[in-house]
Design a protein around this motif. Structure first.
Motif, PDB file in Angstrom:
ATOM      1  N   ALA A   1      -9.092 -10.747   1.188  1.00 49.94           N
ATOM      2  CA  ALA A   1      -8.260 -10.227   1.672  1.00 49.94           C
ATOM      3  C   ALA A   1      -6.931  -9.733   1.098  1.00 49.94           C
ATOM      4  O   ALA A   1      -6.709 -10.432  -0.083  1.00 49.94           O
ATOM      5  N   THR A   2      -6.478  -8.489   0.921  1.00 54.99           N
ATOM      6  CA  THR A   2      -5.359  -7.834  -0.032  1.00 54.99           C
ATOM      7  C   THR A   2      -4.326  -7.547   0.649  1.00 54.99           C
ATOM      8  O   THR A   2      -3.634  -6.400   0.215  1.00 54.99           O
ATOM      9  N   ALA A   3      -3.942  -7.992   1.830  1.00 55.95           N
ATOM     10  CA  ALA A   3      -2.988  -7.346   2.416  1.00 55.95           C
ATOM     11  C   ALA A   3      -1.674  -7.754   1.886  1.00 55.95           C
ATOM     12  O   ALA A   3      -0.500  -7.041   2.150  1.00 55.95           O
TER      13      ALA A   3
ATOM     14  N   PRO B   1      -6.786  -2.760   3.411  1.00 51.31           N
ATOM     15  CA  PRO B   1      -6.796  -3.313   4.894  1.00 51.31           C
ATOM     16  C   PRO B   1      -5.640  -2.075   5.879  1.00 51.31           C
ATOM     17  O   PRO B   1      -5.874  -1.977   6.766  1.00 51.31           O
ATOM     18  N   GLN B   2      -4.856  -1.309   5.023  1.00 52.95           N
ATOM     19  CA  GLN B   2      -3.894  -0.411   5.724  1.00 52.95           C
ATOM     20  C   GLN B   2      -4.403   0.994   5.903  1.00 52.95           C
ATOM     21  O   GLN B   2      -3.672   1.798   6.181  1.00 52.95           O
TER      22      GLN B   2
ATOM     23  N   GLN C   1      -4.348   4.573  -0.836  1.00 52.59           N
ATOM     24  CA  GLN C   1      -2.873   3.638  -0.971  1.00 52.59           C
ATOM     25  C   GLN C   1      -1.988   4.625  -0.266  1.00 52.59           C
ATOM     26  O   GLN C   1      -0.931   4.028   0.689  1.00 52.59           O
ATOM     27  N   GLN C   2      -1.559   5.812  -0.672  1.00 51.48           N
ATOM     28  CA  GLN C   2      -0.423   6.456  -0.329  1.00 51.48           C
ATOM     29  C   GLN C   2      -0.814   7.132   1.016  1.00 51.48           C
ATOM     30  O   GLN C   2       0.093   7.343   1.693  1.00 51.48           O
ATOM     31  N   ASN C   3      -2.098   7.775   1.143  1.00 51.49           N
ATOM     32  CA  ASN C   3      -2.362   8.667   2.544  1.00 51.49           C
ATOM     33  C   ASN C   3      -2.728   7.844   3.607  1.00 51.49           C
ATOM     34  O   ASN C   3      -2.792   8.201   4.840  1.00 51.49           O
ATOM     35  N   LYS C   4      -2.864   6.513   3.266  1.00 51.63           N
ATOM     36  CA  LYS C   4      -3.597   5.604   4.388  1.00 51.63           C
ATOM     37  C   LYS C   4      -5.001   6.202   4.840  1.00 51.63           C
ATOM     38  O   LYS C   4      -4.915   5.883   6.259  1.00 51.63           O
ATOM     39  N   PHE C   5      -5.717   6.871   4.407  1.00 48.06           N
ATOM     40  CA  PHE C   5      -6.806   7.354   4.932  1.00 48.06           C
ATOM     41  C   PHE C   5      -7.721   7.839   3.697  1.00 48.06           C
ATOM     42  O   PHE C   5      -7.289   8.269   2.499  1.00 48.06           O
ATOM     43  N   GLY C   6      -8.956   7.541   3.974  1.00 45.40           N
ATOM     44  CA  GLY C   6     -10.059   7.890   2.784  1.00 45.40           C
ATOM     45  C   GLY C   6     -11.223   8.214   3.456  1.00 45.40           C
ATOM     46  O   GLY C   6     -11.638   7.608   4.478  1.00 45.40           O
ATOM     47  N   ARG C   7     -11.845   9.321   2.866  1.00 43.70           N
ATOM     48  CA  ARG C   7     -12.979   9.794   3.210  1.00 43.70           C
ATOM     49  C   ARG C   7     -14.128   9.609   2.169  1.00 43.70           C
ATOM     50  O   ARG C   7     -13.996  10.149   0.903  1.00 43.70           O
TER      51      ARG C   7
END
Length: 660
Positions: free
Chosen positions: A21-23, A336-337, A303-309
């Motif tokens: 976990a990396t929260a 995790p976010q 990390q900055q956009n909180k979305f990844g494709r």
């Protein structure tokens, strides 16, 4: 045959060590403070609202070994500095008031997972405990023997009845005894004295794991008496078969009641830890990785956009379940976010040429891609594409992707097959890997060479092909080998520290390696208007011969030629033209020409056609002038003697050029 820890963890427990976990990353980054410790970089940070630190070597030793201090992290640090200079990381977390209690052990469990995930440290850690630090290192080691390379202690507390309890020859510490009862949740002295999990107790699992221990002790220690602590623990440990070393010291510090003494030979301590903590016999996955420009943009986007494709482009090894599932789980746990969308663009039998032309439809059409994993080395070699074709196609994938996604990152992977193992063992790099690596080097694309890693691990007696890996479509164990290496790569590729003001950078493309690279590739489905004499448009083709098919090649539009005669005309604009066909048991021969040139023949029947309506990409011309052209196709009168017919089923035309 040697069965290393690598063999055990590859599939069943690799995520335990790599998907921690990396929260708490945000807390660590916001609280971190950088300084210098004996010439080495030191980072102090908060973990679960506790002070923690890590000290970095200038160059890490193979495998990233590390040293974990329990209590008194600034006491007798000569051996520590020797080890850091030799490539060890040095870590500490303050759980000082918890005296090795179950509460402390939970913090240690969490910190272990976090620190390994963040800094890619090896599975096994060397533990160092001074005085009451013995309570921490032994209590944690007994519950995690597989995670400990060795234990080094100085005047260690091995039984809290001796200290701080004072129920033996030592004076004890009343204040610390009351604290201990509180943190262990003992109601009274009697309950504490009945406790049966002191360091001296339950040593069986630690001894069975053959974890080596070394104690530096003072025989005249009246604070933590030797007879009540080290003597009892070591005797029990030896009886259980555990390896133990005891070094008496007599250079006592005045006024310390024999409990403090000088370490005359810190080199002995450092050598002991280094000998047991560094396994030079094991191979490092990192040795088969080329990092180039890394994955900074993808990490910042996550990390900055909180979305990844994230997209996976390849053949059957990508299409099948296994390593890809492990990577998807890894990304979700690492970030995790962040919400992720995963695109599985793997299709069995496909190599780099199909990848270059279907990239637009199967990947780029899905939206902005932050990270692309691409593989083609197995099928490019098996499908016998030429060296030129391999470079043009792989360059086409990379260049097309980066033109559409100038901030996107790519990872290139080379999977293994028996032929590649043979070539590596003969001292040769497989041509297909050399060709793909030329493209990777030119565009600074990271590479994970799993073909070479698997070969060398087999040669290192870590596992076998026949019994363990089993096939170019790997067994679950083999999938674990792949996932383990890929996750190791990602852990090393992602930056350990990301500043809030870091920017995603746009990449400027270099000149082409090959002027005819397939960097404008796209697919065109046939339509009714392309029908011609002896060419029939079938809007929903499906086989009637009970022969197998591949995804996206049944219940789809097909343009079918089944007898000689009529000529099909197709207009296009670009530098390359080809057809993607279903080459089944009745695949025939075609004749074709471009712009009225000389007719050429092409046999569509492959060595796999008898058992499968195989998706196959045939490049008819790859080095045309970049202008409008006319392709003409007709069925040939003759056929392959193995074929049951004279049929051509066109699923797609493919073009390298501007869309008309």
């Amino acid at each position: 045959m040697k069965r290393t820890a690598f063999y055990i963890i590859c599939f069943t427990i690799l995520l335990i060590f790599h998907l921690s976990a990396t929260a708490v990353n945000a807390q660590e980054n916001s609280s971190k403070k950088e300084s210098v410790w004996k010439g080495f970089k030191r980072i102090d940070f908060q973990f679960q609202n506790r002070n923690a630190r890590i000290i970095f070597p200038k160059k890490a030793e193979n495998g990233n070994p590390w040293l974990w201090r329990a209590r008194f992290p600034d006491w007798h640090t000569d051996a520590d500095s020797i080890l850091v200079a030799c490539g060890f990381h040095l870590v500490y977390i303050n759980t000082d008031e918890l005296l090795g209690s179950p509460q402390a052990m939970q913090v240690w469990d969490d910190f272990y997972e976090h620190i390994r995930s963040q800094y890619s440290l090896q599975q096994k850690v060397a533990l160092v405990g001074v005085s009451r630090g013995g309570l921490y290192v032994y209590n944690w080691a007994k519950r995690n023997p597989e995670k400990v390379s060795c234990i080094y202690t100085e005047a260690p507390v091995c039984d809290f009845k001796s200290w701080p309890g004072g129920f033996g020859k030592g004076a004890g510490s009343k204040e610390d005894w009351e604290l201990l009862k509180k943190v262990y949740d003992f109601k009274n002295d009697a309950e504490a004295l009945k406790y049966e999990n002191n360091p001296v107790d339950n040593l069986e699992a630690l001894a069975k794991a053959k974890v080596p221990i070394m104690h530096m002790i003072g025989l005249e220690d009246s604070i933590v008496p030797y007879a009540e602590n080290t003597k009892r623990l070591v005797e029990r440990y030896l009886e259980l078969g555990g390896p133990a070393t005891v070094v008496p010291c007599d250079d006592y510090v005045t006024g310390a009641h024999g409990h403090h003494f000088a370490i005359e030979t810190p080199e002995l301590v450092a050598d002991y830890i280094a000998y047991h903590a560094v396994d030079h016999s094991k191979l490092r996955s990192e040795d088969f990785h080329t990092f180039k420009s890394g994955l900074k943009n993808a990490q910042l986007s996550f990390q900055q956009n909180k979305f990844g494709r994230i997209a996976f482009l390849g053949g059957s090894i990508t299409y099948n379940n296994g390593w890809r599932d492990s990577l998807m789980a890894y990304f979700k746990t690492k970030f995790p976010q962040t919400a992720f969308e995963f695109i599985n663009a793997g299709i069995p039998s496909m190599g780099s040429t199909p990848g270059a032309f279907r990239l637009d439809n199967d990947v780029l059409s899905k939206g902005k891609i932050d990270l692309l994993f691409v593989e083609a080395a197995v099928n490019d070699a098996t499908n016998e594409y030429s060296n030129t074709e391999q470079i043009r196609a792989m360059e086409g994938i990379v260049r097309h992707f980066k033109k559409v996604n100038p901030t996107g990152n790519i990872v290139m992977m080379h999977f293994v097959d028996p032929e590649k193992i043979t070539e590596y063992n003969n001292g040769k790099t497989p041509e297909v890997i050399s060709n793909h690596n030329k493209v990777a080097a030119h565009y600074k694309v990271p590479v994970i060479n799993l073909a070479k890693e698997v070969t060398e691990r087999i040669n290192n007696d870590e596992f076998t092909w026949d019994n363990d890996f089993k096939n170019l479509h790997p067994s679950p164990f083999g999938q674990g080998v792949y996932a383990h290496s890929m996750i190791t790569f990602l852990e090393n590729a992602f930056l350990k520290y990301v500043n809030e003001d870091d920017k995603i950078e746009t990449e400027v493309l270099p000149e082409k390696l090959d002027a005819d690279a397939y960097d404008k590739g796209y697919l065109i489905e046939p339509t009714q208007k392309l029908s011609a004499k002896s060419w029939k448009y079938e809007p929903n083709w499906q086989p009637t011969d009970n022969v197998g098919t591949r995804p996206n090649y049944t219940n789809v539009p097909m343009l079918i030629g089944s007898y000689p005669g009529g000529v099909l005309h197709y207009a296009f604009s670009g530098k390359a033209i080809g057809i993607a066909v279903a080459a089944g048991p009745d695949a025939g021969l075609i004749e074709y020409r471009v712009d009225g040139g000389k007719w050429q023949k092409l046999n569509l029947f492959t060595k796999w056609s008898n058992s499968l309506h195989l998706p196959w990409y045939f490049t008819l011309s790859g080095d045309l002038s970049d202008k409008k052209h006319i392709l003409e196709l007709k069925m040939a009168a003759e056929k392959d003697e193995r074929s049951l017919g004279r049929t051509c089923r066109i699923r797609y035309f493919y073009v390298n050029g501007e869309k008309l």
